[in-house]
Design a protein around this motif. Structure first.
Motif, PDB file in Angstrom:
ATOM      1  N   GLY A   1      -5.396  -7.232   6.699  1.00  0.00           N
ATOM      2  CA  GLY A   1      -5.206  -8.051   5.297  1.00  0.00           C
ATOM      3  C   GLY A   1      -6.593  -8.472   4.907  1.00  0.00           C
ATOM      4  N   TYR A   2      -7.558  -8.518   5.915  1.00  0.00           N
ATOM      5  CA  TYR A   2      -8.869  -9.132   5.537  1.00  0.00           C
ATOM      6  C   TYR A   2      -9.804  -7.973   5.301  1.00  0.00           C
ATOM      7  N   LEU A   3      -9.452  -6.639   5.876  1.00  0.00           N
ATOM      8  CA  LEU A   3     -10.206  -5.436   5.454  1.00  0.00           C
ATOM      9  C   LEU A   3      -9.614  -4.991   4.099  1.00  0.00           C
TER      10      LEU A   3
ATOM     11  N   PHE B   1     -13.007  -1.695  14.931  1.00  0.00           N
ATOM     12  CA  PHE B   1     -11.901  -2.377  14.146  1.00  0.00           C
ATOM     13  C   PHE B   1     -11.349  -1.621  12.708  1.00  0.00           C
ATOM     14  N   VAL B   2     -12.579  -0.970  12.037  1.00  0.00           N
ATOM     15  CA  VAL B   2     -12.385  -0.426  10.954  1.00  0.00           C
ATOM     16  C   VAL B   2     -11.517   1.055  10.988  1.00  0.00           C
ATOM     17  N   GLU B   3     -11.927   1.555  12.119  1.00  0.00           N
ATOM     18  CA  GLU B   3     -11.127   2.973  12.508  1.00  0.00           C
ATOM     19  C   GLU B   3      -9.714   2.851  12.617  1.00  0.00           C
ATOM     20  N   GLU B   4      -9.338   1.498  12.950  1.00  0.00           N
ATOM     21  CA  GLU B   4      -7.895   1.206  13.281  1.00  0.00           C
ATOM     22  C   GLU B   4      -7.203   0.702  11.954  1.00  0.00           C
ATOM     23  N   TYR B   5      -8.071   0.604  10.908  1.00  0.00           N
ATOM     24  CA  TYR B   5      -7.288   0.256   9.617  1.00  0.00           C
ATOM     25  C   TYR B   5      -6.222   1.350   9.028  1.00  0.00           C
ATOM     26  N   PRO B   6      -5.206   1.106   8.557  1.00  0.00           N
ATOM     27  CA  PRO B   6      -4.001   2.012   8.076  1.00  0.00           C
ATOM     28  C   PRO B   6      -4.523   2.867   7.276  1.00  0.00           C
ATOM     29  N   GLY B   7      -5.512   2.476   6.373  1.00  0.00           N
ATOM     30  CA  GLY B   7      -6.180   3.502   5.455  1.00  0.00           C
ATOM     31  C   GLY B   7      -7.165   4.472   5.745  1.00  0.00           C
ATOM     32  N   PHE B   8      -7.591   4.293   6.957  1.00  0.00           N
ATOM     33  CA  PHE B   8      -8.705   5.285   7.443  1.00  0.00           C
ATOM     34  C   PHE B   8      -8.038   6.520   7.920  1.00  0.00           C
ATOM     35  N   PRO B   9      -8.787   7.762   7.727  1.00  0.00           N
ATOM     36  CA  PRO B   9     -10.046   7.665   6.973  1.00  0.00           C
ATOM     37  C   PRO B   9     -10.018   8.097   5.403  1.00  0.00           C
ATOM     38  N   ASP B  10      -8.540   8.015   5.058  1.00  0.00           N
ATOM     39  CA  ASP B  10      -8.674   8.984   3.654  1.00  0.00           C
ATOM     40  C   ASP B  10      -8.540   7.931   2.431  1.00  0.00           C
ATOM     41  N   GLU B  11      -9.116   6.730   2.647  1.00  0.00           N
ATOM     42  CA  GLU B  11      -9.263   5.661   1.604  1.00  0.00           C
ATOM     43  C   GLU B  11      -9.751   5.963   0.367  1.00  0.00           C
TER      44      GLU B  11
ATOM     45  N   TRP C   1     -17.306   5.224   4.404  1.00  0.00           N
ATOM     46  CA  TRP C   1     -16.858   4.359   5.139  1.00  0.00           C
ATOM     47  C   TRP C   1     -18.093   3.874   5.955  1.00  0.00           C
ATOM     48  N   GLU C   2     -19.206   4.440   5.981  1.00  0.00           N
ATOM     49  CA  GLU C   2     -20.311   4.075   6.834  1.00  0.00           C
ATOM     50  C   GLU C   2     -21.056   3.161   5.826  1.00  0.00           C
ATOM     51  N   ILE C   3     -20.975   3.381   4.624  1.00  0.00           N
ATOM     52  CA  ILE C   3     -21.436   2.462   3.390  1.00  0.00           C
ATOM     53  C   ILE C   3     -20.884   1.076   3.646  1.00  0.00           C
ATOM     54  N   PHE C   4     -19.392   1.430   3.615  1.00  0.00           N
ATOM     55  CA  PHE C   4     -18.438   0.216   3.576  1.00  0.00           C
ATOM     56  C   PHE C   4     -18.882  -0.604   4.780  1.00  0.00           C
ATOM     57  N   CYS C   5     -19.113  -0.074   6.104  1.00  0.00           N
ATOM     58  CA  CYS C   5     -19.556  -0.870   7.161  1.00  0.00           C
ATOM     59  C   CYS C   5     -20.840  -1.623   7.017  1.00  0.00           C
ATOM     60  N   HIS C   6     -22.044  -1.277   6.227  1.00  0.00           N
ATOM     61  CA  HIS C   6     -22.908  -1.867   5.992  1.00  0.00           C
ATOM     62  C   HIS C   6     -22.568  -2.863   5.250  1.00  0.00           C
ATOM     63  N   GLU C   7     -21.933  -2.871   4.029  1.00  0.00           N
ATOM     64  CA  GLU C   7     -21.626  -3.940   3.257  1.00  0.00           C
ATOM     65  C   GLU C   7     -20.719  -5.068   3.746  1.00  0.00           C
ATOM     66  N   LEU C   8     -20.181  -4.464   4.947  1.00  0.00           N
ATOM     67  CA  LEU C   8     -19.200  -5.486   5.707  1.00  0.00           C
ATOM     68  C   LEU C   8     -19.925  -6.658   6.469  1.00  0.00           C
ATOM     69  N   SER C   9     -21.177  -6.108   6.794  1.00  0.00           N
ATOM     70  CA  SER C   9     -22.153  -7.049   7.555  1.00  0.00           C
ATOM     71  C   SER C   9     -22.276  -8.335   6.812  1.00  0.00           C
ATOM     72  N   PHE C  10     -22.189  -8.321   5.359  1.00  0.00           N
ATOM     73  CA  PHE C  10     -22.396  -9.482   4.489  1.00  0.00           C
ATOM     74  C   PHE C  10     -21.377 -10.401   4.256  1.00  0.00           C
ATOM     75  N   GLU C  11     -20.052  -9.811   4.852  1.00  0.00           N
ATOM     76  CA  GLU C  11     -18.916 -10.664   4.493  1.00  0.00           C
ATOM     77  C   GLU C  11     -18.552 -11.660   5.392  1.00  0.00           C
ATOM     78  N   GLY C  12     -19.374 -11.322   6.838  1.00  0.00           N
ATOM     79  CA  GLY C  12     -18.824 -12.314   7.932  1.00  0.00           C
ATOM     80  C   GLY C  12     -19.675 -13.303   7.966  1.00  0.00           C
TER      81      GLY C  12
END
Length: 322
Positions: A54-56, A91-101, A120-131
């Motif tokens: 839900g968070y992702l 934990f991003v790789e386990e997201y149901p929409g991975f890898p075809d989002e 997805w790599e760009i998303f993981c960089h941006e995710l750093s600013f969410e936590g």
């Protein structure tokens, strides 16, 4: 010390840290790494359980809309080449929409599988600013030099804290310059390279290369040269190799500057080190005040000095020298 999101699962992080400090037995924990692990256990027991998917999903919705807006404004290739990337988190790789989002925002003439993973790599960089970034620093029992652990906490997933290890150093004998949170001005001071300028220079070179390739193509076609596409491909490879050398030079220059800065700082007296930290914070805050950036750094910073034998000492507190 923490930065980023001030709340975690609807609790104030400042309140959570205060409660942890009042209940933890630090003498028993002995090491900074044990303190970090104990804090993670504390969060799992004292914050409400959520759902990582839900968070992702919430973060992805905003990220995807932002990517579409950027692609419409700047073009797909420019957005991808200019974006910062980070290794895809487990934990991003386990997201149901991975890898075809992101299939629907990738142009048809691109490799969907390849660019899905890049986004997805760009998303993981941006995710750093969410936590919420949390830094644990101090001296392990039996060690003469400091240690630190930096983590980025995302959510409580059914009683298990989802977080990433960002950086660490144990019993660090040599000078080690570490900047947390908003770090552009300090990063420029330490490395001698402003990352925004580096991106601008890369864009300029890419644009210049495209003009050169176009001019070469026109010249070859005017002269009726055969196998124009083969020659252009060779030309592109030569340019890319030269640009690779340029990037390596940037990294070489950056590492040399870090080494020189570290060497100089090693011999500074403690009071001047504290002034240096304070001035870098004030420069960052001032830059945000006079630019269009959101003000996230206060110029009225508190400064403390932590040493093995003098423990924790305020140098500047409530904007007054102690």
């Amino acid at each position: 010390m923490f930065n980023g999101n001030a709340d975690f699962e609807n609790f104030s992080m400042e309140t959570l840290i205060s409660k942890f400090r009042s209940t933890a037995d630090f003498e028993k924990l002995k090491t900074i790494e044990n303190v970090k692990d104990e804090f993670i256990r504390f969060l799992s027991k004292n914050t409400q359980s959520g759902d990582v998917n839900g968070y992702l999903k919430d973060v992805l919705e905003y990220f995807k809309d932002d990517m579409i807006s950027k692609i419409d404004a700047e073009g797909f290739d420019n957005v991808i080449s200019n974006a910062r990337r980070k290794e895809i988190l487990p934990f991003v790789e386990e997201y149901p929409g991975f890898p075809d989002e992101f299939v629907d925002i990738i142009p048809e003439d691109r490799d969907k599988q390849e660019f899905n993973l890049i986004i997805w790599e760009i998303f993981c960089h941006e995710l750093s600013f969410e936590g919420t970034g949390v830094i644990f620093a101090g001296f392990d029992i039996g060690h003469d030099f400091p240690s630190f652990f930096e983590i980025n906490i995302h959510c409580n997933n059914h009683g298990e804290i989802v977080y990433e290890e960002v950086d660490s150093a144990v019993n660090c004998e040599n000078p080690y310059l570490k900047v947390f949170a908003i770090n552009e001005e300090a990063y420029t001071f330490i490395t001698g390279v402003n990352s925004n300028f580096e991106i601008f220079l890369k864009d300029y070179i890419d644009d210049s290369n495209q003009v050169i390739i176009k001019n070469v193509r026109n010249l070859l076609e005017r002269e009726n040269i055969e196998r124009v596409e083969d020659i252009i491909e060779i030309f592109k490879n030569v340019i890319n190799e030269e640009y690779s050398d340029f990037s390596e030079y940037f990294n070489y220059y950056r590492m040399n500057t870090v080494e020189s800065t570290s060497f100089a700082i090693e011999y500074l007296p403690r009071w001047l080190l504290c002034d240096l930290a304070d001035y870098l914070i004030q420069i960052t805050g001032l830059k945000q005040k006079i630019s269009s950036e959101m003000e996230s750094v206060s110029m009225e910073a508190d400064v403390t000095l932590i040493t093995k034998y003098n423990s924790f000492k305020w140098v500047k507190n409530s904007n007054k020298r102690v």
